[in-house]
Design a protein around this motif. Structure first.
Motif, PDB file in Angstrom:
ATOM      1  N   SER A   1       0.575  -0.751   0.001  1.00  0.00           N
ATOM      2  CA  SER A   1       0.204  -0.235   0.320  1.00  0.00           C
ATOM      3  C   SER A   1       0.965   1.427  -0.064  1.00  0.00           C
ATOM      4  O   SER A   1       2.111   1.036   0.067  1.00  0.00           O
ATOM      5  N   PRO A   2       0.873   1.971  -0.543  1.00  0.00           N
ATOM      6  CA  PRO A   2      -0.724   2.211  -0.396  1.00  0.00           C
ATOM      7  C   PRO A   2      -1.847   2.793  -2.162  1.00  0.00           C
ATOM      8  O   PRO A   2      -0.541   2.561  -2.860  1.00  0.00           O
ATOM      9  N   LEU A   3      -2.331   2.120  -2.285  1.00  0.00           N
ATOM     10  CA  LEU A   3      -3.085   2.145  -3.606  1.00  0.00           C
ATOM     11  C   LEU A   3      -2.973   4.034  -4.067  1.00  0.00           C
ATOM     12  O   LEU A   3      -4.299   4.473  -3.200  1.00  0.00           O
ATOM     13  N   VAL A   4      -3.062   4.512  -5.156  1.00  0.00           N
ATOM     14  CA  VAL A   4      -3.773   5.956  -5.561  1.00  0.00           C
ATOM     15  C   VAL A   4      -4.611   5.802  -7.074  1.00  0.00           C
ATOM     16  O   VAL A   4      -3.438   5.110  -7.739  1.00  0.00           O
ATOM     17  N   ALA A   5      -5.603   5.985  -7.139  1.00  0.00           N
ATOM     18  CA  ALA A   5      -6.067   5.918  -7.827  1.00  0.00           C
ATOM     19  C   ALA A   5      -5.531   6.747  -8.986  1.00  0.00           C
ATOM     20  O   ALA A   5      -4.269   7.522  -9.253  1.00  0.00           O
ATOM     21  N   GLY A   6      -6.382   6.027 -10.417  1.00  0.00           N
ATOM     22  CA  GLY A   6      -5.580   6.511 -11.600  1.00  0.00           C
ATOM     23  C   GLY A   6      -3.821   5.940 -12.482  1.00  0.00           C
ATOM     24  O   GLY A   6      -3.505   5.543 -12.973  1.00  0.00           O
TER      25      GLY A   6
ATOM     26  N   THR B   1      -3.312 -13.802  -8.010  1.00  0.00           N
ATOM     27  CA  THR B   1      -5.225 -13.319  -7.143  1.00  0.00           C
ATOM     28  C   THR B   1      -5.157 -11.844  -7.421  1.00  0.00           C
ATOM     29  O   THR B   1      -3.554 -11.837  -6.037  1.00  0.00           O
ATOM     30  N   VAL B   2      -5.514 -11.040  -7.880  1.00  0.00           N
ATOM     31  CA  VAL B   2      -5.062 -10.256  -6.615  1.00  0.00           C
ATOM     32  C   VAL B   2      -6.795  -9.422  -6.366  1.00  0.00           C
ATOM     33  O   VAL B   2      -7.896  -9.510  -6.405  1.00  0.00           O
ATOM     34  N   THR B   3      -6.739  -8.979  -4.888  1.00  0.00           N
ATOM     35  CA  THR B   3      -7.721  -8.185  -3.619  1.00  0.00           C
ATOM     36  C   THR B   3      -7.311  -7.288  -2.908  1.00  0.00           C
ATOM     37  O   THR B   3      -5.790  -6.710  -3.162  1.00  0.00           O
ATOM     38  N   ASP B   4      -8.452  -5.668  -3.656  1.00  0.00           N
ATOM     39  CA  ASP B   4      -7.879  -4.360  -2.521  1.00  0.00           C
ATOM     40  C   ASP B   4      -9.127  -4.858  -1.352  1.00  0.00           C
ATOM     41  O   ASP B   4      -9.834  -5.324  -1.264  1.00  0.00           O
ATOM     42  N   ASN B   5      -8.828  -3.904  -0.710  1.00  0.00           N
ATOM     43  CA  ASN B   5      -8.971  -3.866   0.916  1.00  0.00           C
ATOM     44  C   ASN B   5      -8.205  -2.530   1.252  1.00  0.00           C
ATOM     45  O   ASN B   5      -7.946  -2.093   1.626  1.00  0.00           O
ATOM     46  N   GLY B   6      -9.793  -1.135   0.947  1.00  0.00           N
ATOM     47  CA  GLY B   6      -9.250  -0.159   0.839  1.00  0.00           C
ATOM     48  C   GLY B   6      -8.135   0.488  -0.210  1.00  0.00           C
ATOM     49  O   GLY B   6      -7.933  -0.013  -1.232  1.00  0.00           O
ATOM     50  N   ASN B   7      -7.068   0.715   0.610  1.00  0.00           N
ATOM     51  CA  ASN B   7      -6.030   1.234  -0.184  1.00  0.00           C
ATOM     52  C   ASN B   7      -4.992   0.026  -0.212  1.00  0.00           C
ATOM     53  O   ASN B   7      -3.911   0.441  -0.576  1.00  0.00           O
ATOM     54  N   VAL B   8      -4.780  -1.162   0.725  1.00  0.00           N
ATOM     55  CA  VAL B   8      -3.915  -2.362   0.571  1.00  0.00           C
ATOM     56  C   VAL B   8      -4.358  -2.717  -0.838  1.00  0.00           C
ATOM     57  O   VAL B   8      -5.685  -3.737  -0.565  1.00  0.00           O
ATOM     58  N   ARG B   9      -3.478  -3.150  -1.765  1.00  0.00           N
ATOM     59  CA  ARG B   9      -3.750  -4.179  -2.028  1.00  0.00           C
ATOM     60  C   ARG B   9      -2.772  -5.725  -1.298  1.00  0.00           C
ATOM     61  O   ARG B   9      -2.006  -5.982  -1.439  1.00  0.00           O
TER      62      ARG B   9
END
Length: 74
Positions: free
Chosen positions: A18-23, A45-53
């Motif tokens: 993390s963090p994931l940033v939009a765009g 496999t990919v899962t997101d939980n809020g801004n954590v991948r």
């Protein structure tokens, strides 16, 4: 970021960052040796939980494996 084992599945590892940033696009790459080109992680496999991948490498069995995350902004 961190790498966790998946209990009961010795051939799988969870890569958590993390963090994931939009765009932005996040591509996890891997290699079995340093100093060579890393390629996009196949069989994951990919899962997101809020801004954590969490990316689960389903073919992590064997010897050493090195990971990187490529972040791009289209």
């Amino acid at each position: 970021w961190r790498i966790d084992l998946v209990p009961g599945f010795p051939n799988k590892k969870k890569l958590i960052f993390s963090p994931l940033v939009a765009g932005r696009t996040y591509t996890v790459k891997a290699s079995t040796a340093l100093g060579v080109s890393m390629t996009p992680l196949a069989g994951s496999t990919v899962t997101d939980n809020g801004n954590v991948r969490t990316v689960t490498d389903t073919s992590a069995a064997g010897g050493a494996k090195f990971y990187s995350v490529e972040i791009t902004k289209p």
